[in-house]
Design a protein around this motif. Structure first.
Motif, short mmCIF file in Angstrom:
data_model
loop_
_atom_site.label_atom_id
_atom_site.label_comp_id
_atom_site.label_asym_id
_atom_site.label_seq_id
_atom_site.Cartn_x
_atom_site.Cartn_y
_atom_site.Cartn_z
N GLN A 155 18.29 -27.52 57.51
CA GLN A 155 19.30 -28.29 58.32
C GLN A 155 18.67 -29.02 59.37
OE1 GLN A 155 22.55 -28.18 57.49
NE2 GLN A 155 22.04 -27.49 55.60
N ARG A 156 17.49 -28.40 59.91
CA ARG A 156 16.82 -29.32 60.99
C ARG A 156 16.35 -30.68 60.35
NH1 ARG A 156 15.31 -24.12 62.46
NH2 ARG A 156 13.15 -24.35 61.23
N TYR A 157 15.84 -30.57 59.21
CA TYR A 157 15.38 -31.90 58.36
C TYR A 157 16.41 -32.81 58.41
CZ TYR A 157 14.20 -34.94 54.55
OH TYR A 157 14.02 -35.83 53.46
N PHE A 158 17.89 -32.32 57.92
CA PHE A 158 18.87 -33.16 57.71
C PHE A 158 19.20 -33.87 59.27
CE2 PHE A 158 20.17 -30.52 54.10
CZ PHE A 158 19.66 -31.47 53.03
N ASP A 159 18.93 -33.04 60.27
CA ASP A 159 19.28 -33.41 61.76
C ASP A 159 18.43 -34.59 62.05
OD1 ASP A 159 21.27 -31.62 61.89
OD2 ASP A 159 20.02 -30.20 62.96
N THR A 160 17.32 -34.64 61.84
CA THR A 160 16.38 -35.53 62.08
C THR A 160 16.33 -36.73 61.04
OG1 THR A 160 14.45 -34.72 60.89
CG2 THR A 160 14.63 -34.06 63.00
N GLU A 161 16.97 -36.67 59.96
CA GLU A 161 17.11 -37.78 58.97
C GLU A 161 18.47 -38.42 58.53
OE1 GLU A 161 14.44 -39.07 57.74
OE2 GLU A 161 12.91 -37.64 58.63
N ALA A 162 19.28 -37.74 59.32
CA ALA A 162 20.78 -38.21 59.09
C ALA A 162 20.95 -39.72 59.54
CB ALA A 162 21.66 -37.27 59.76
N GLN A 163 21.85 -40.40 59.07
CA GLN A 163 22.21 -41.56 59.10
C GLN A 163 23.83 -41.62 59.61
OE1 GLN A 163 21.45 -43.65 55.61
NE2 GLN A 163 19.10 -43.66 55.79
N GLY A 164 23.95 -42.91 60.40
CA GLY A 164 25.43 -42.89 60.82
C GLY A 164 25.58 -42.36 62.15
N THR A 165 26.51 -43.01 62.99
CA THR A 165 26.76 -42.78 64.36
C THR A 165 28.25 -41.81 64.26
OG1 THR A 165 27.85 -44.91 64.51
CG2 THR A 165 25.59 -44.34 65.44
N SER A 166 29.19 -42.52 63.60
CA SER A 166 30.61 -41.81 63.68
C SER A 166 30.62 -40.75 62.48
CB SER A 166 31.79 -42.56 63.59
OG SER A 166 31.66 -43.47 62.41
N MET A 167 30.02 -41.07 61.37
CA MET A 167 30.20 -40.01 60.24
C MET A 167 28.75 -39.91 59.85
SD MET A 167 31.76 -38.02 58.08
CE MET A 167 33.46 -38.43 57.80
N ARG A 168 28.01 -38.88 60.09
CA ARG A 168 26.96 -38.21 59.81
C ARG A 168 26.79 -38.43 58.21
NH1 ARG A 168 23.17 -33.42 61.40
NH2 ARG A 168 22.76 -32.49 59.54
N MET A 169 25.53 -38.79 57.61
CA MET A 169 25.22 -39.16 56.26
C MET A 169 24.00 -38.89 55.83
SD MET A 169 25.76 -42.45 53.75
CE MET A 169 24.12 -42.57 53.87
N ILE A 170 23.72 -38.02 54.88
CA ILE A 170 22.49 -37.81 54.09
C ILE A 170 22.32 -38.57 53.06
CG2 ILE A 170 20.67 -35.73 53.44
CD1 ILE A 170 21.54 -35.73 56.20
N SER A 171 21.22 -39.57 52.90
CA SER A 171 21.15 -40.22 51.65
C SER A 171 20.48 -39.60 50.59
CB SER A 171 20.37 -41.62 52.12
OG SER A 171 19.00 -41.35 52.32
N LYS A 172 20.45 -40.25 49.36
CA LYS A 172 19.89 -39.73 48.02
C LYS A 172 18.22 -39.53 48.31
CE LYS A 172 19.43 -40.08 43.34
NZ LYS A 172 19.73 -40.72 41.92
N ALA A 173 17.75 -40.63 49.08
CA ALA A 173 16.41 -40.84 49.41
C ALA A 173 15.96 -39.65 50.34
CB ALA A 173 15.95 -42.15 49.90
N VAL A 174 16.84 -39.39 51.26
CA VAL A 174 16.33 -38.24 52.16
C VAL A 174 16.55 -36.73 51.48
CG1 VAL A 174 17.18 -37.02 54.07
CG2 VAL A 174 17.11 -39.50 54.24
N LEU A 175 17.72 -36.60 50.64
CA LEU A 175 17.80 -35.46 49.96
C LEU A 175 16.75 -35.11 48.87
CD1 LEU A 175 19.94 -33.24 49.63
CD2 LEU A 175 21.03 -34.46 47.97
N GLU A 176 16.03 -36.34 48.34
CA GLU A 176 14.94 -36.07 47.41
C GLU A 176 13.63 -35.56 47.80
OE1 GLU A 176 15.80 -39.51 44.05
OE2 GLU A 176 14.68 -40.16 45.65
N GLU A 177 13.75 -35.95 49.24
CA GLU A 177 12.38 -35.63 50.09
C GLU A 177 12.35 -34.17 50.74
OE1 GLU A 177 9.15 -37.19 50.22
OE2 GLU A 177 10.24 -38.37 48.45
N LEU A 178 13.50 -33.57 50.70
CA LEU A 178 13.67 -32.49 51.13
C LEU A 178 12.57 -31.29 50.67
CD1 LEU A 178 15.07 -30.14 52.78
CD2 LEU A 178 16.51 -29.57 51.03
#
Length: 196
Positions: A118-141
């Motif tokens: 969850q901390r990893y997602f916090d640092t890599e999330a995109q978007g300001t009004s709606m937080r989004m986790i991209s496929k590329a970020v997910l693949e690197e978890l």
């Protein structure tokens, strides 16, 4: 190991416009609001929608993990193998299909829901009004990957700990109710003594 190495990552179905509820004939579908951590989708009451000609890649049959790629928190829930019928997955949900012999779906969902992930997602999330986790970020978890027996034990202990917590909360509620009843009876008994 990287998540992209231990499972196939696919998107949910893109709904064109508003989904029409169809209790009599449609197909079961899971949406963003339906996914909670440590949840069993088979136990939830999902709604049916008119979804014609849905590609197989947007359907889960059991043994997959569903990930919430938008909003907060970005959690995952495993799909039990005891599904009575296939369930359609709607974007922005992501379908993770674990590679056989590498990881258990319950363990994968547990690992994704851990504070480190969850901390990893916090640092890599995109978007300001709606937080989004991209496929590329997910693949690197980075997912720790012990042997399958250890994974099964971790999942079993996690489920027991969650059950213990639920039972302790239920017990605390019951104790509070009992205390209120006893105190109310004492208050009534004391009032009756004054009146005599």
């Amino acid at each position: 190991m990287k998540l992209g190495d231990i499972c196939e990552i696919g998107s949910g179905h893109t709904a064109r416009g508003r989904l029409e509820v169809s209790p009599e004939g449609g197909r079961l579908a899971v949406q963003l609001r339906d996914v909670q951590p440590d949840d069993d989708l088979a136990a939830r009451s999902l709604q049916r929608y008119m979804l014609d000609d849905l590609p197989e890649r947007h359907v889960v049959r059991g043994g997959e993990v569903i990930f919430k790629s938008r909003g907060e928190p970005n959690v995952a829930a495993s799909v039990t193998t005891k599904l009575e019928e296939p369930i359609a997955v709607i974007l922005p949900l992501v379908i993770l299909r674990p590679r056989a012999g590498l990881t258990l779906p319950d363990y994968l969902a547990w690992a994704i829901n851990q504070p480190k992930s969850q901390r990893y997602f916090d640092t890599e999330a995109q978007g300001t009004s709606m937080r989004m986790i991209s496929k590329a970020v997910l693949e690197e978890l980075d997912v720790p990957l012990p042997d399958l027996e250890t994974q099964a034990r971790i999942v079993a202990i996690h489920k027991l700990a969650k059950r213990e917590g639920a039972l302790l909360r239920h017990l605390a509620d019951r104790r509070e109710q009992l205390s209120s009843i006893i105190l109310a009876e004492r208050a009534r008994a004391g009032r009756q003594k004054e009146l005599v």
